[in-house]
Motif scaffolding. Structure first.
Motif, short mmCIF file in Angstrom:
data_model
loop_
_atom_site.label_atom_id
_atom_site.label_comp_id
_atom_site.label_asym_id
_atom_site.label_seq_id
_atom_site.Cartn_x
_atom_site.Cartn_y
_atom_site.Cartn_z
N ILE B 392 -2.33 1.58 -4.20
CA ILE B 392 -4.06 0.85 -4.32
C ILE B 392 -4.59 1.08 -3.46
CG2 ILE B 392 -2.19 -0.45 -6.55
CD1 ILE B 392 -2.24 -2.91 -3.13
N LYS B 393 -6.20 0.58 -3.97
CA LYS B 393 -7.16 0.57 -3.21
C LYS B 393 -7.02 -0.49 -2.11
CE LYS B 393 -10.02 3.83 -5.69
NZ LYS B 393 -11.56 3.75 -6.84
N PRO B 394 -7.17 -1.11 -1.19
CA PRO B 394 -7.44 -2.05 -0.64
C PRO B 394 -8.38 -3.57 -0.93
CG PRO B 394 -8.20 -0.57 1.28
CD PRO B 394 -7.86 -0.09 -0.45
N PHE B 397 -6.14 -4.59 -4.45
CA PHE B 397 -4.60 -6.34 -3.88
C PHE B 397 -4.87 -7.71 -4.54
CE2 PHE B 397 -3.31 -8.50 -0.14
CZ PHE B 397 -1.32 -9.12 -0.73
N ASP B 399 -2.80 -10.39 -4.23
CA ASP B 399 -2.32 -11.11 -3.46
C ASP B 399 -1.20 -12.64 -4.84
OD1 ASP B 399 -1.34 -13.11 -1.40
OD2 ASP B 399 -3.14 -14.53 -1.92
N SER B 400 -0.52 -11.24 -5.44
CA SER B 400 -0.13 -12.84 -6.11
C SER B 400 0.84 -11.14 -6.71
CB SER B 400 -1.47 -12.83 -7.97
OG SER B 400 -0.08 -12.83 -9.23
N PHE B 401 1.85 -11.74 -6.76
CA PHE B 401 3.14 -10.81 -6.95
C PHE B 401 3.33 -10.75 -8.48
CE2 PHE B 401 5.29 -12.25 -3.14
CZ PHE B 401 5.84 -10.84 -2.00
N MET B 404 0.15 -7.81 -9.33
CA MET B 404 0.50 -6.52 -8.62
C MET B 404 2.01 -6.11 -10.23
SD MET B 404 -1.19 -5.92 -6.83
CE MET B 404 -1.04 -5.18 -5.63
N SER B 405 2.44 -6.52 -10.44
CA SER B 405 3.35 -6.40 -11.07
C SER B 405 3.30 -6.11 -11.96
CB SER B 405 4.92 -7.14 -11.41
OG SER B 405 5.41 -7.64 -10.12
N ARG B 426 5.44 2.66 -8.70
CA ARG B 426 5.79 2.06 -7.16
C ARG B 426 4.40 1.99 -6.41
NH1 ARG B 426 8.81 1.16 -2.35
NH2 ARG B 426 8.08 3.93 -1.15
N LEU B 427 4.60 0.22 -6.12
CA LEU B 427 2.76 0.39 -5.43
C LEU B 427 3.24 0.85 -3.97
CD1 LEU B 427 1.16 -2.59 -7.19
CD2 LEU B 427 0.65 -0.35 -7.97
N VAL B 428 2.36 0.84 -3.34
CA VAL B 428 2.24 1.57 -2.42
C VAL B 428 0.90 1.68 -1.26
CG1 VAL B 428 2.25 3.85 -0.37
CG2 VAL B 428 3.61 3.86 -2.39
N GLU B 429 1.24 1.12 -0.32
CA GLU B 429 -0.08 0.89 0.62
C GLU B 429 -0.95 1.64 0.79
OE1 GLU B 429 3.52 -0.52 3.54
OE2 GLU B 429 1.58 -0.01 4.74
N PRO B 430 -2.53 1.44 1.36
CA PRO B 430 -3.21 2.44 1.29
C PRO B 430 -2.98 3.26 2.25
CG PRO B 430 -3.95 0.30 1.08
CD PRO B 430 -2.69 0.11 1.37
N GLY B 432 -0.63 5.33 2.26
CA GLY B 432 0.77 4.79 2.58
C GLY B 432 1.55 6.56 2.12
#
Lengths: 144, 448
Positions: B392-394, B397, B399-401, B404-405, B426-430, B432
């Motif tokens: 995901i791009k910064p 994001f 801040d809510s599960f 995001m799900s 699977r979401l991965v950190e920028p 990542g």
């Protein structure tokens, strides 16, 4: 009255949270409270720090997925039932707490949809609320 | 003054040259008629002159007389790179060596080089194909064309050189290397067109910027790219920074070299195939059976008038899809999607063919994601499981599960619509997903 919380997206893998914490440490940012939740694959870690702007700048520079949001901060009395009293005040006013976690000492951070009404409900119950400036004073000497 | 082409819908295509309109803009029926007549002749020619093919066809019980329709091409044997290796260097040649006027060879990174020879007639077809793609990009006799490919055994240098001369353009045969000299030559000679690999064009751009060269006011108008795949983002960046229009073409040494197909300015991700010289098929790489028109599969090419080394049904191992819909540029020749992956990349997941390039397409259209991804395939309880890791791009994001799900499910849904297989997202950190130099490793197949 609210304080700034920083949420960071991290993968649920060994070492991933460490990177953020080490960066904070290196920059001398004090963590006053945090909570980490996960879905099994990724997690959202929420921080209360002494210098939110500096912390966000640091995270942006590192390309991290992070954002700020406002949460209420209540300072509870240091005695049994204090936490229950804060929750009851919100419940009676029909306010749902999305999530909540404790900071260092007897402070708790509460995430709610409508900060103003939750603030009013807690103030009516005589629960001490803390803003960003005051937090530094209240939590002086309590870094995680 | 460099004036890059406007967006496709703002181009007046009637003002652009078409090298051979009587072929490039003819009816589909006429193209098929040309192909059939040439195919029948070519199969007879090949059978009579190349023992390797005669043996192959005899083994299948096929004779040239069996080729009566274009679909009959399927009766013929496929040709793989190995055939050209086994017969190194001249075993597949169909003419006496004194009829060969030029030879080229592939780099041979995976074994002996592939050697190809051209008759005078082959050279004529080749330069005609290059002339077509150069005119698709707008090149005319007025252009000054600077070569930044190396000349030599590689087909790109001389192939493009002859084709540009065919339309009367002036070749500036600078050759590879010496970037500062290239920039000086563009300035001194008023170069309008640069022939280069996209990565070298980017290098020229950067060196020029460092030297304070003003690309916006230079004479350069376009780039003709080749030699390596050109990722759309790289092309867009070169176009923006050098103030030029860039096209690329497709080809491979085994069937001719560059010029099998070329990009016109109406559909920037597709290339018109020189169908009167190449019969194309798109097949399922696993079975060799044809796929429906427009479906993704392996490109198989039969050059229709190649005299030096005829090749039947050459398996390119390149994945594409082909459409015969009319094109806004006026050409009626079929268009192939630019090749971005090879058959070797294909995954079979629960019996369905999945190509990493399809995942890349879907990911590329989702604003919240970076273009980086990784596919992990494993097997759980006898069932294939495909996991697609995306970054995901910064700024995306939330801040809510919950959000995001929901987003991960949305991405999975978009992938399923294209792949016909439901992946786990699977979401991965920028940052990542590992960046590798050169070819990114997109697939981790743990079933093997």
């Amino acid at each position: 009255m609210s304080i700034t919380q920083i949420s960071v997206f991290v993968e649920s893998r060994p070492g991933h949270l460490t990177r953020t914490l080490e960066a904070f440490a290196e920059a001398g940012i004090q963590v006053r409270g945090f909570c980490a939740g996960d879905t099994g694959e990724y997690g959202i870690v929420r921080f209360i720090v002494d210098r939110p702007d500096a912390a966000m700048a640091l995270l942006a520079e590192r390309g991290a997925a992070a954002r700020t949001s406002e949460v209420l901060c209540a300072r509870l009395d240091d005695r049994p039932g204090a936490l229950a009293r804060a929750m009851v005040a919100c419940a009676q006013a029909g306010i749902n707490i999305v999530y909540c976690y404790s900071l260092a000492a007897t402070c708790i951070a509460l995430s709610v949809k409508d900060i103003a009404s939750a603030e009013a409900a807690l103030a009516d119950a005589d629960i001490d609320l803390v803003d960003q400036a005051e937090l530094a004073r209240v939590l002086a000497g309590a870094t995680l | 003054m460099g004036t890059p082409m406007p967006a496709p819908d703002q181009i007046d295509f009637s003002a652009l040259p078409i090298y051979l309109p009587e072929v490039e803009c003819t009816s589909r029926e006429r193209i098929r008629a040309i192909q059939l007549a040439k195919l029948i002749e070519q199969v007879g020619y090949t059978y009579a002159r190349v023992p390797w093919y005669r043996d192959q066809m005899d083994a299948l019980g096929v004779t040239p007389a069996d080729i009566r329709t274009l679909d009959d091409v399927r009766k013929l044997p496929f040709t793989d790179k190995s055939a050209l290796r086994e017969t190194f260097p001249f075993g597949m040649f169909a003419v006496p060596m004194d009829e060969i006027v030029e030879m080229h060879a592939s780099s041979g990174t995976t074994g002996k080089p592939i050697v190809v020879g051209y008759t005078a007639a082959d050279m004529d077809v080749w330069s005609e194909c290059i002339a077509r793609l150069a005119q698709m990009a707008g090149v005319t006799a007025a252009d000054r064309v600077q070569m930044a490919f190396g000349y030599g055994m590689f087909t790109g240098g001389f192939g493009l050189h002859y084709g540009i001369q065919r339309i009367g353009g002036m070749m500036i045969p600078a050759g590879a290397g010496n970037t500062e000299r290239h920039i000086q030559m563009i300035e001194d000679y008023g170069t309008t067109t640069l022939i280069a690999t996209p990565s070298y064009a980017m290098h020229i751009c950067e060196v020029g910027e460092k030297l304070g060269f003003d690309w916006a006011s230079s004479t350069l108008e376009r780039g003709l790219f080749g030699g390596e795949p050109c990722p759309p983002r790289l092309k867009a960046e070169i176009e923006a920074r050098m103030h030029i229009t860039c096209t690329d073409n497709y080809g491979l040494t085994e069937v001719m070299g560059p010029g099998v197909s070329g990009e016109c300015l109406a559909h920037r991700d597709q290339q018109h195939i020189a169908e009167d010289h190449f019969l194309w098929e798109v097949v399922d790489p696993a079975t060799g059976e044809p796929v429906a028109e427009g479906e993704m599969g392996e490109l198989v090419l039969t050059p229709l008038d190649k005299r030096g080394i005829p090749v039947l049904r050459y398996r390119t191992h390149d994945l594409t899809r082909v459409t015969t819909e009319p094109c806004a540029c006026g050409r009626t020749l079929a268009r192939m999607q630019k090749v971005r992956s090879r058959c070797d990349d294909m995954l079979i997941i629960r019996g369905t063919n999945v190509f990493p390039s399809q995942v890349e397409d879907v990911i590329g259209r989702i604003d919240e994601l970076t273009p980086h991804y990784r596919i992990v395939v494993d097997n759980e309880g006898g069932l294939d499981r495909m996991t697609v890791e995306v970054e995901i791009k910064p700024e995306a994001f939330s801040d809510s599960f919950e959000e995001m799900s929901a987003f991960a499910r949305e991405v999975a849904g978009k992938l399923r619509n294209v792949l016909l297989v439901t992946p786990v997202v699977r979401l991965v950190e920028p940052g990542g997903i590992e960046r590798t130099l050169g070819k990114a490793k997109h697939v981790d197949d743990r079933r093997r």
